[in-house]
Design a protein around this motif. Structure first.
Motif, PDB file in Angstrom:
ATOM      1  N   ARG A 198      26.847 -75.796  90.930  1.00 52.29           N
ATOM      2  CA  ARG A 198      26.574 -75.056  92.173  1.00 52.29           C
ATOM      3  C   ARG A 198      25.351 -74.172  92.056  1.00 52.29           C
ATOM      4  O   ARG A 198      24.510 -74.120  92.953  1.00 52.29           O
ATOM      5  CB  ARG A 198      27.783 -74.207  92.540  1.00 52.29           C
ATOM      6  N   LEU A 199      25.219 -73.475  90.896  1.00 53.68           N
ATOM      7  CA  LEU A 199      24.060 -72.596  90.721  1.00 53.68           C
ATOM      8  C   LEU A 199      22.770 -73.415  90.650  1.00 53.68           C
ATOM      9  O   LEU A 199      21.723 -72.977  91.139  1.00 53.68           O
ATOM     10  CB  LEU A 199      24.232 -71.718  89.488  1.00 53.68           C
ATOM     11  N   LEU A 200      22.845 -74.597  90.049  1.00 46.86           N
ATOM     12  CA  LEU A 200      21.651 -75.453  90.013  1.00 46.86           C
ATOM     13  C   LEU A 200      21.209 -75.827  91.420  1.00 46.86           C
ATOM     14  O   LEU A 200      20.008 -75.879  91.718  1.00 46.86           O
ATOM     15  CB  LEU A 200      21.936 -76.725  89.193  1.00 46.86           C
ATOM     16  N   ARG A 207      20.419 -64.052  86.336  1.00 49.41           N
ATOM     17  CA  ARG A 207      20.925 -62.751  86.781  1.00 49.41           C
ATOM     18  C   ARG A 207      22.412 -62.798  87.165  1.00 49.41           C
ATOM     19  O   ARG A 207      23.151 -61.856  86.862  1.00 49.41           O
ATOM     20  CB  ARG A 207      20.101 -62.227  87.962  1.00 49.41           C
ATOM     21  N   PRO A 208      22.904 -63.840  87.846  1.00 47.56           N
ATOM     22  CA  PRO A 208      24.321 -63.804  88.212  1.00 47.56           C
ATOM     23  C   PRO A 208      25.253 -63.896  87.010  1.00 47.56           C
ATOM     24  O   PRO A 208      26.383 -63.420  87.061  1.00 47.56           O
ATOM     25  CB  PRO A 208      24.504 -65.055  89.095  1.00 47.56           C
ATOM     26  N   GLY A 248      17.612 -75.017  93.133  1.00 54.70           N
ATOM     27  CA  GLY A 248      16.845 -76.068  93.794  1.00 54.70           C
ATOM     28  C   GLY A 248      16.535 -75.725  95.243  1.00 54.70           C
ATOM     29  O   GLY A 248      15.417 -75.987  95.733  1.00 54.70           O
ATOM     30  N   GLN A 249      17.482 -75.107  95.933  1.00 61.76           N
ATOM     31  CA  GLN A 249      17.238 -74.742  97.325  1.00 61.76           C
ATOM     32  C   GLN A 249      16.104 -73.740  97.463  1.00 61.76           C
ATOM     33  O   GLN A 249      15.254 -73.854  98.350  1.00 61.76           O
ATOM     34  CB  GLN A 249      18.519 -74.155  97.936  1.00 61.76           C
ATOM     35  N   LEU A 250      16.082 -72.757  96.548  1.00 62.32           N
ATOM     36  CA  LEU A 250      15.004 -71.758  96.610  1.00 62.32           C
ATOM     37  C   LEU A 250      13.658 -72.398  96.304  1.00 62.32           C
ATOM     38  O   LEU A 250      12.652 -72.120  96.972  1.00 62.32           O
ATOM     39  CB  LEU A 250      15.279 -70.602  95.648  1.00 62.32           C
ATOM     40  N   VAL A 251      13.621 -73.265  95.287  1.00 58.08           N
ATOM     41  CA  VAL A 251      12.376 -73.951  94.952  1.00 58.08           C
ATOM     42  C   VAL A 251      11.906 -74.769  96.158  1.00 58.08           C
ATOM     43  O   VAL A 251      10.724 -74.750  96.520  1.00 58.08           O
ATOM     44  CB  VAL A 251      12.568 -74.840  93.704  1.00 58.08           C
ATOM     45  N   ALA A 252      12.826 -75.445  96.786  1.00 57.95           N
ATOM     46  CA  ALA A 252      12.479 -76.247  97.964  1.00 57.95           C
ATOM     47  C   ALA A 252      11.952 -75.377  99.109  1.00 57.95           C
ATOM     48  O   ALA A 252      11.214 -75.855  99.973  1.00 57.95           O
ATOM     49  CB  ALA A 252      13.696 -77.051  98.420  1.00 57.95           C
ATOM     50  N   GLY A 275      23.522 -65.816  94.229  1.00 53.46           N
ATOM     51  CA  GLY A 275      22.259 -65.477  93.621  1.00 53.46           C
ATOM     52  C   GLY A 275      22.221 -63.974  93.411  1.00 53.46           C
ATOM     53  O   GLY A 275      22.973 -63.242  94.058  1.00 53.46           O
ATOM     54  N   ALA A 276      21.355 -63.471  92.501  1.00 49.04           N
ATOM     55  CA  ALA A 276      21.399 -62.049  92.172  1.00 49.04           C
ATOM     56  C   ALA A 276      20.016 -61.428  92.188  1.00 49.04           C
ATOM     57  O   ALA A 276      19.050 -62.031  91.721  1.00 49.04           O
ATOM     58  CB  ALA A 276      22.029 -61.861  90.796  1.00 49.04           C
ATOM     59  N   LEU A 277      19.914 -60.216  92.737  1.00 52.11           N
ATOM     60  CA  LEU A 277      18.671 -59.443  92.713  1.00 52.11           C
ATOM     61  C   LEU A 277      18.916 -58.142  91.948  1.00 52.11           C
ATOM     62  O   LEU A 277      19.869 -57.433  92.247  1.00 52.11           O
ATOM     63  CB  LEU A 277      18.226 -59.100  94.143  1.00 52.11           C
ATOM     64  N   ASP A 278      18.025 -57.845  90.981  1.00 52.62           N
ATOM     65  CA  ASP A 278      18.162 -56.603  90.219  1.00 52.62           C
ATOM     66  C   ASP A 278      17.466 -55.450  90.940  1.00 52.62           C
ATOM     67  O   ASP A 278      16.380 -55.628  91.503  1.00 52.62           O
ATOM     68  CB  ASP A 278      17.502 -56.761  88.843  1.00 52.62           C
ATOM     69  N   PHE A 279      18.090 -54.280  90.912  1.00 52.25           N
ATOM     70  CA  PHE A 279      17.464 -53.070  91.453  1.00 52.25           C
ATOM     71  C   PHE A 279      17.453 -51.996  90.386  1.00 52.25           C
ATOM     72  O   PHE A 279      18.316 -51.956  89.521  1.00 52.25           O
ATOM     73  CB  PHE A 279      18.239 -52.542  92.680  1.00 52.25           C
ATOM     74  N   ASP A 280      16.462 -51.123  90.455  1.00 53.20           N
ATOM     75  CA  ASP A 280      16.410 -49.979  89.537  1.00 53.20           C
ATOM     76  C   ASP A 280      15.752 -48.831  90.289  1.00 53.20           C
ATOM     77  O   ASP A 280      15.310 -48.986  91.423  1.00 53.20           O
ATOM     78  CB  ASP A 280      15.630 -50.357  88.281  1.00 53.20           C
ATOM     79  N   TYR A 281      15.702 -47.654  89.672  1.00 51.85           N
ATOM     80  CA  TYR A 281      14.981 -46.553  90.300  1.00 51.85           C
ATOM     81  C   TYR A 281      13.543 -46.977  90.510  1.00 51.85           C
ATOM     82  O   TYR A 281      12.969 -47.689  89.671  1.00 51.85           O
ATOM     83  CB  TYR A 281      15.039 -45.306  89.421  1.00 51.85           C
TER      84      TYR A 281
END
Lengths: 266, 266, 266, 266, 266, 266
Positions: C221-223, C246-247, C227-231, A169-175
């Motif tokens: 896998r990404l799906l 994002r990934p 789903g895990q986050l929604v859960a 999973g991915a999280l975006d960061f910025d200033y």
């Protein structure tokens, strides 16, 4: 001191939340989802992962990746001692054993064997094969893998393989926004809010030049450097040139432009 | 002799301040800001860092970087002895332990693993992970990292990454002004001010050719060489050809131009 | 725990058959035909081989191949101990000895010495020459070699040699049909069928972009990650952005397109 | 025999001064200035440095540089013996310890780590950091560093860095004048002056072809070879073809041209 | 079991002579002429050499060459044991000592040091210099060297040097005629002649595509795979797709063409 | 058997002088001039040097050079034994110590460190610095260095440096005249002069194709192979195809042309 204690964050790191990254991280950690932190250099990714490790009470093992790093640098190797060879766990193996968060900084710089070696730790298997030792280890339930990378560096030659990307999973960061960034500068340097705000405004001018002569914007870290010199009594103009201009570029035109931005505020 | 004493500068090095670089360095050192010294070859960067180490009373460990240097050359490695392996600290680790100033000369020549390995020593963490040993060391409070590089060498193939650059404050260096440089030559060679001044004027002519047939100007160091030969009784013209012309270029036209400059003064 | 037990799959992995791949695999295994599993990343190849190893009651040894892996990493090497050198079998040798299924994941990434070394194990000889040890071993009757590779990565620079390819039967894999994929997501995350189905529909939109801005489609896998986050109670839109968008890409246009696809369903 | 004695030149080498190179060398040695000897192959650079070492009564350690030489080949390395590791000084370290002249032949062929490692020995520091051993050695007062290189080989790919070049005074070498060269040939082969003179005249014709089909002129060394064969009773024409023509080129036209030059005189 | 016995072929391998290759081989072996077997992958070169080794009653040592193989992999190396180093013969040395036929498979893939090392074994000297050991061994009178290579792989980058080629007599191999190939398939799989013949006809269609979309024709080995699956009760169409089509190509057009060829016969 | 005896040529090798190469070699050896043997593959250079070593009663140490050979492979290295490290002389060092002729076959294939390492052995110094051991050895008075290379391979990428070339006298070699070559074939195979003569005529046709489709002519060695098969009763046409045609080329046109040449005579 045991391995685990050595890697615990003992004091709460100063971190200012920007979006909802703390909540999202906690949910991802709850299912031990591997994570990718994306964003430009010096915007707070390292600080964030330290904060989360502290908040979750987990040890943190950070590895600065580079193109000369081998899989053995992550997994471990045999060393010689008086009784022959002795196995020495690498940082990834240690993290998997003690249930640490393993943070691979700028993983895109590493060679492929480094990135492929993490695959079995990033799916349902959560295993790591120490092939040189013939041991298959199962990760500690607390273990999580986190990687960072800077999309600005991404190019045709160096990019993660899709089979690696699709494990995170991915999280975006910025200033941070101007208000938050001023608050950070003031907190880290002891400057007044007003002087901190001027530094942030200079940074904003410099960041607009990204892609127009600068490879990268002025980072929050450099603003803290500038503030520290000013707090030590150095003339703000000289302090800014030394920390916000000279490190970034040797191009005379870009230097003039940035110097002019400094002069506007000090 | 302990490690620390071995690296202390015992006598005050001769150094002539040009701008306010001493004050700026002291402020940066006070907050242990990592520093980058920029400037052409032979203009006094190495002398300056030796002077500052002496002034601050700190040991100085200098490493001449090169493209074949590995991270282990900086951090250390295991050696064999009668009881098996023994860890040998590298110069960077030694510096971090004893609180030295570690000066990485021409760091841009090094491979990426060398430059990335210094990252955790250059932010709030001030740590160094000896991954092969499984030890995380915290730098001595007196430790500071200083790097040098010559913007003239900078090219598309070899440059520091932004994530490295943005960890350093930067000081620019250049050849000293004519008066100061003459004073330096006279001091180092025992020549009269007048002869020293002639050498500096020849250098100025040569430096104007930088980018017009010469890759780099005539350094202060070469002027000292010329002065030393003259002081030994060698014909000034021959001395200048041997030290200011022949080392720099094999191009017949450039040699003629430089020889003519020499003839103007001797 | 003996080597063999360490590599047995103790619990039945969840696997949903798509075509007749189980029957075909069983027939191939009956004649110990070497097999190649082809298909995009994250579509279930690894899960399938784990399922077959469980079904056939054979140990499974998986090696994630990479371009820095040497033949010794597969075959084994000599290690030092108190009595001199001791031979350590590599994973391929272990598999040949104990009668495991040896699964070389993304074998096309490996160097040629890795791929050539398997040749004598893949024809009527079923032997492996440990040249460093001077030993010729005959594979256990249960041994089988399986490799995977992703045709999408195949290019002029990296491809298996024909003399390697022609040693394997091949099974194609692809993402499952919408119904089966929804069933998989629901099973793996505990989501309702309806929410799972929405995730699959988003994936279908993304997969249509393969070759039109995306290098690879959104994997099963990404799906599951989404789903895990929604859960876990995360807002579905944020969950999808974090795991499905994002990934995959940093291209602003592609991100907008994918975000729009997410907004259609949540 | 001690190290020092092993490297002393016991008999006066035959050397014919061409310009004032002996006086210039002596002055440079008096201030221990690092020197660079420039000139084509086989013109007497090696002989000159041997002569100077003999004249000054200093040991001479010569290292033929090459592109596979590492810094350890110069500095030294750890070897194993019955009690573990033992340090073995390399030739540069030996020279610095015993006060020898260290002659790095064709240094431009070496890798960068070799050339950078000499930097601290070539400025006011006169030190050498044995980083693997953690020892900083100060050079013996008699130590001097001399390098050679052939400008004809110089190209864009291989050249000394300016920061290396500017650490050396430079002496130019070329083939001797016809009279002196004939005298040398006669001295070294026992030939009559007249025959020696004919060989030199052939060489002059060949040297005019440098850059017009020949990469390099006929060296004094090859003339000595020719003279030796003639002195052994070999037909002069056959002797010249074997030593002045066949070694230099396989191009039929160039061979004809050179054979014709030979026929003019014999 | 002694080294020699380990490498003897205990049972007569099934081999169908195509031209007069057995007679020619026997004459070449009688004068110990080094031989080169040329032909496409999977056409029976390896089987032929095993047959000849069995027929002549000589041990056979096969080495699959690859681009990462070093000369030491062929000749041998020193290993450590309790009393220091112990020499371990490589496969080529073993073959030379025990009088085996040494078969270097796809020798063109090896690095030059591998191919040059065999030179003194392939002329009147029949010697092998173990330079690391300082031993010159004379080959056993029964020793013969045989190499294979596939002219289809031959390209400008990778080819044997003429000085290597001209040390070998050469035998050409190709797929057997339809009758013989059907007979082989039937023998190896237990299929009826008719079904075997259909498989061979499919192969002929595929082989016509070599150079027109396929890099290589369908090998006899793959036909045996197909026959084995059919003999196990798998639907012939599915069996052919799995063994004759999918392994060869991922190009949709080529797959359709080959699938159509399969449909013509089953 | 001592080292020296191991390398003596015990029986007179069969050698047919072509020009005056024996006399020239003897004169060159008398002054210990380093020699270079030039000529195409398989024309008798190796046989000649064996003959001269036998005639002069000197041991001969031959090293087949290759691009992976390091200087250590020539000079020697430290090995471990029960008492620590033990030095093992390489072939060049052995030759220098025992007074052998050292023959570096195809030296142009070697890496630069191999070719540079021979420099001090090829001028008036006649020394070899074992830098890893810190020993400077003087060559035995009988020692001579001989190298071979094939001008046909010479190209822009791989050529000896001028500073290496100009250390050698050179002897040209080519295929012998028809009469002499027939005599050689007859002598080596036991064939009648007439059949031998036919083989030589075929070779002449093939040699005319050099540069017109063939990289190299048919060597004397291959003619001997052909003669050996004919003498064993193989059909001359088949023997010639196997030894004179198939090894040289896979080009169908060239094969037809050469086959036609064979058919003309048999």
């Amino acid at each position: 001191m045991s391995d685990r204690e050595q890697f615990l964050i003992s004091e709460e790191p100063y971190y200012r939340e920007v979006h909802k990254e703390i909540e999202l991280y906690e949910a991802a950690y709850a299912v031990r989802m591997p994570l990718m932190l994306k964003g430009p250099t010096g915007c707070g990714k390292t600080r964030f992962i330290e904060y989360m490790a502290w908040k979750l009470g987990r040890p943190l093992i950070t590895v600065a990746c580079n193109e000369d790093m081998t899989a053995s640098d992550l997994i471990g190797r045999f060393l010689l001692d008086a009784n022959g060879t002795r196995w020495q766990d690498g940082p990834l193996t240690t993290a998997a054993r003690i249930g640490a968060i393993c943070y691979l900084d700028e993983v895109v710089e590493a060679r492929q064997d480094t990135t492929v070696v993490i695959h079995p730790l990033t799916d349902h298997r959560r295993t790591l094969l120490l092939d040189k030792k013939g041991e298959l280890i199962s990760a500690h339930p607390d273990f999580q893998l986190v990687i960072s990378y800077n999309p600005g560096y991404q190019n045709l030659m160096k990019d993660l393989k899709q089979s690696t990307k699709q494990r995170f999973g991915a999280l975006d960061f910025d200033y941070p926004s101007a208000d938050i960034e001023s608050e950070i500068i003031a907190h880290e340097t002891g400057l007044e809010q007003e002087a901190a705000s001027k530094l942030v405004q200079i940074a904003h001018r410099g960041r607009n030049l990204k892609g127009h002569g600068l490879d990268e914007g002025i980072s929050t870290r450099l603003l803290v450097y500038a503030g520290q010199l000013v707090a030590k009594g150095i003339d703000p103009k000289a302090a800014c040139q030394m920390t916000l201009v000279r490190p970034l570029t040797d191009d005379p035109d870009m230097r003039d432009t940035l110097d002019a931005a400094v002069s506007t505020f000090f």
